[in-house]
Design a protein around this motif. Structure first.
Motif, short mmCIF file in Angstrom:
data_model
loop_
_atom_site.label_atom_id
_atom_site.label_comp_id
_atom_site.label_asym_id
_atom_site.label_seq_id
_atom_site.Cartn_x
_atom_site.Cartn_y
_atom_site.Cartn_z
N MET A 66 0.82 -1.21 0.00
CA MET A 66 0.00 0.00 0.00
C MET A 66 0.86 1.26 0.00
SD MET A 66 -2.94 -1.24 -0.32
CE MET A 66 -3.79 0.34 -0.24
N GLY A 67 1.96 1.24 0.74
CA GLY A 67 2.86 2.40 0.72
C GLY A 67 3.45 2.63 -0.65
N SER A 68 3.76 1.56 -1.35
CA SER A 68 4.35 1.71 -2.69
C SER A 68 3.34 2.28 -3.68
CB SER A 68 4.89 0.36 -3.19
OG SER A 68 3.83 -0.54 -3.51
N LEU A 69 2.04 2.05 -3.44
CA LEU A 69 1.03 2.68 -4.30
C LEU A 69 1.06 4.19 -4.14
CD1 LEU A 69 -2.02 0.25 -3.92
CD2 LEU A 69 -0.39 0.41 -5.81
N ARG A 70 1.39 4.66 -2.95
CA ARG A 70 1.58 6.11 -2.77
C ARG A 70 2.72 6.60 -3.64
NH1 ARG A 70 1.10 5.85 3.67
NH2 ARG A 70 -0.94 6.80 4.02
N ALA A 71 3.81 5.82 -3.71
CA ALA A 71 4.96 6.22 -4.50
C ALA A 71 4.61 6.29 -5.99
CB ALA A 71 6.12 5.26 -4.28
N LEU A 72 3.71 5.42 -6.44
CA LEU A 72 3.26 5.48 -7.82
C LEU A 72 2.39 6.71 -8.05
CD1 LEU A 72 2.33 1.76 -8.66
CD2 LEU A 72 4.49 2.95 -9.03
N ARG A 73 1.59 7.06 -7.03
CA ARG A 73 0.63 8.16 -7.16
C ARG A 73 1.32 9.52 -7.03
NH1 ARG A 73 -4.97 8.61 -5.70
NH2 ARG A 73 -5.63 10.70 -6.30
N LEU B 107 5.96 0.46 -13.53
CA LEU B 107 4.91 0.94 -14.41
C LEU B 107 4.98 0.26 -15.77
CD1 LEU B 107 4.79 4.76 -13.59
CD2 LEU B 107 3.11 3.01 -12.99
N GLY B 108 6.17 -0.17 -16.15
CA GLY B 108 6.31 -0.87 -17.43
C GLY B 108 5.90 -2.33 -17.38
N THR B 109 5.68 -2.87 -16.17
CA THR B 109 5.34 -4.29 -16.05
C THR B 109 3.89 -4.54 -15.64
OG1 THR B 109 6.03 -4.38 -13.73
CG2 THR B 109 7.71 -4.83 -15.40
N LEU B 110 3.19 -3.52 -15.15
CA LEU B 110 1.83 -3.72 -14.66
C LEU B 110 0.84 -3.85 -15.80
CD1 LEU B 110 1.68 -1.16 -11.71
CD2 LEU B 110 2.11 -3.63 -11.60
N PRO C 97 -2.22 -2.71 -17.63
CA PRO C 97 -2.95 -1.44 -17.64
C PRO C 97 -4.37 -1.55 -17.10
CG PRO C 97 -1.74 -1.73 -19.68
CD PRO C 97 -1.64 -3.03 -18.94
N ALA C 98 -4.97 -2.73 -17.22
CA ALA C 98 -6.34 -2.91 -16.73
C ALA C 98 -6.42 -2.83 -15.21
CB ALA C 98 -6.89 -4.25 -17.21
N ASP C 99 -5.29 -3.07 -14.53
CA ASP C 99 -5.27 -3.03 -13.06
C ASP C 99 -5.07 -1.62 -12.52
OD1 ASP C 99 -5.66 -5.74 -12.84
OD2 ASP C 99 -3.53 -6.22 -12.57
N LEU C 100 -4.58 -0.71 -13.34
CA LEU C 100 -4.17 0.60 -12.84
C LEU C 100 -5.33 1.43 -12.26
CD1 LEU C 100 -1.49 1.65 -15.48
CD2 LEU C 100 -1.14 0.84 -13.14
N PRO C 101 -6.52 1.46 -12.87
CA PRO C 101 -7.59 2.28 -12.26
C PRO C 101 -7.94 1.85 -10.84
CG PRO C 101 -8.14 1.74 -14.54
CD PRO C 101 -6.92 0.92 -14.18
N LEU C 102 -8.03 0.54 -10.60
CA LEU C 102 -8.37 0.08 -9.26
C LEU C 102 -7.23 0.32 -8.28
CD1 LEU C 102 -10.45 -1.17 -7.46
CD2 LEU C 102 -9.73 -3.44 -8.22
N LEU C 103 -6.00 0.07 -8.70
CA LEU C 103 -4.85 0.33 -7.83
C LEU C 103 -4.76 1.81 -7.47
CD1 LEU C 103 -2.12 -1.92 -9.52
CD2 LEU C 103 -3.15 -2.27 -7.26
N ARG D 85 -2.73 -9.02 -5.22
CA ARG D 85 -1.83 -10.16 -5.37
C ARG D 85 -1.01 -10.04 -6.65
NH1 ARG D 85 -5.20 -13.91 -5.19
NH2 ARG D 85 -4.92 -14.71 -3.08
N ARG D 86 -1.66 -9.66 -7.74
CA ARG D 86 -0.91 -9.49 -9.00
C ARG D 86 0.12 -8.39 -8.87
NH1 ARG D 86 -6.16 -10.31 -11.12
NH2 ARG D 86 -6.53 -8.09 -11.49
N TYR D 87 -0.25 -7.30 -8.21
CA TYR D 87 0.69 -6.19 -8.03
C TYR D 87 1.87 -6.61 -7.16
CZ TYR D 87 2.54 -1.70 -6.47
OH TYR D 87 3.38 -0.67 -6.16
N TRP D 88 1.60 -7.28 -6.05
CA TRP D 88 2.66 -7.77 -5.16
C TRP D 88 3.65 -8.65 -5.93
CZ3 TRP D 88 5.44 -8.19 -0.82
CH2 TRP D 88 5.95 -9.43 -0.44
N THR D 89 3.13 -9.57 -6.74
CA THR D 89 3.98 -10.49 -7.48
C THR D 89 4.87 -9.77 -8.48
OG1 THR D 89 2.30 -12.22 -7.26
CG2 THR D 89 3.96 -12.53 -8.98
#
Length: 329
Positions: free
Chosen positions: A25-32, A48-51, A53-59, A139-143
């Protein structure tokens, strides 16, 4: 300002914990908000190059405009280092009304973003479906984003806890709390977190306090809700070392005397470190580091002390003098 009133039993039950989910969750702040996290700029670019794109709105929707996080997505660790899957299980067990409360609080006073619209729907089923979707995307983001780096991250976090434990032993709770962050104050049995959006005081009432170091925290972060048990995620020491390249050989006169590997080990021992952390930073095996430490200890350049099951090494005054010579670092 958020405060925690801690009695004697609460101080006795003040513990440290390492939380993979808190780092997620802290790392999502770093992305934001990348400007607040310059140390993680290269990591952010790679992630950002590995995620998907369909997951980004929810994250992205999991972080409020003020960088607040929903409390149920940063559950209070029940163990020293819970597994990521166990923390996801805690998310799934969250009551529906708490999920709604925490999502609304993280985004207040603005409405929920479109990706979280199910939380406002009537009934329990939409919220349960949303929680399942959150667990899947986390889970996908963590991995993809953190699991490849987790062994290294955990060692840095454990190094911070070792340092804090030494402070507690030397100066008690006052020294411990006073050095965690300038926004934290300990006075009259109350631990206060300044510069917060919320304004309330929580009586620990025998529940103790959990202190969670984070490599993605830019300031202390307690739960938003006054209903949650006392916990503070705080900026952990060593974040700057997480992505730094391994030290190169040292060609100084000190290296000629000790050899480049032992000189590098000596340079790293300004603070107490265990063998495994030295091995991580050098990219070698713990047994190789142990050989150098035996020589440095035998010559009086480093000292050692046991901390639980680990042995911590640190430079002696003589070691400090040699490490400070021109060209030594």
């Amino acid at each position: 300002m958020i405060g925690f009133r801690l009695g004697a039993e609460d101080l006795a039950d003040t513990r440290f914990a390492i939380s993979p989910l808190s780092e997620v969750m802290g790392s999502l702040r770093a992305l934001r908000a990348p400007a607040l996290y310059p140390l993680h700029a290269r990591w952010r670019a790679r992630v950002l190059g590995t995620l998907d794109p369909a997951d980004l709105p929810l994250l992205s929707a999991l972080v409020g405009d003020t960088l607040a996080l929903p409390d149920f997505l940063t559950p209070r660790p029940t163990d020293f280092a819970p597994a990521f899957e166990d923390e996801l299980a805690a998310i799934r067990a969250t009551p529906v009304e708490v999920v709604r409360r925490d999502l609304l609080a993280a985004h207040a006073p603005r409405p929920l973003p479109h990706a979280l619209r199910q939380a406002a729907a009537p009934g329990d089923a939409p919220v349960r479906d949303l929680v399942d979707a959150l667990c899947a995307v986390l889970r996908r983001y963590w991995t993809a984003a953190l699991l490849p780096h987790w062994p290294r991250m955990r060692l840095v976090l454990e190094g911070d806890i070792t340092y804090r434990a030494r402070q507690l032993a030397m100066g008690g709770a006052r020294l411990l709390f006073g050095d965690l962050h300038p926004n934290l104050r300990w006075r009259d049995s109350v631990l206060t977190v300044d510069k917060m959006i919320g304004h309330h005081q929580v009586d620990a009432s025998g529940r103790g306090l959990r202190l969670v170091p984070s490599l993605f925290a830019h300031k202390p972060a307690p739960p938003i809700s006054a209903a949650e048990a006392p916990m503070v995620a705080y900026p952990g020491r060593g974040a700057a070392t997480l992505w730094e390249p391994r030290p190169g050989p040292d060609a100084s006169a000190l290296a000629a005397l000790l050899g480049a590997p032992r000189t590098t080990v000596l340079r790293l021992l300004a603070d107490p470190l265990p063998t495994v952390e030295l091995a991580r930073r050098l990219g070698v095996t713990p047994s190789a580091v142990s050989q150098h430490l035996r020589v440095l200890h035998g010559t009086g350049l480093v000292t050692r002390a046991r901390d639980g099951r680990r042995v911590l090494y640190r430079r002696t005054p003589l070691g400090d003098t040699l490490a400070a010579q021109p060209g030594a670092g």
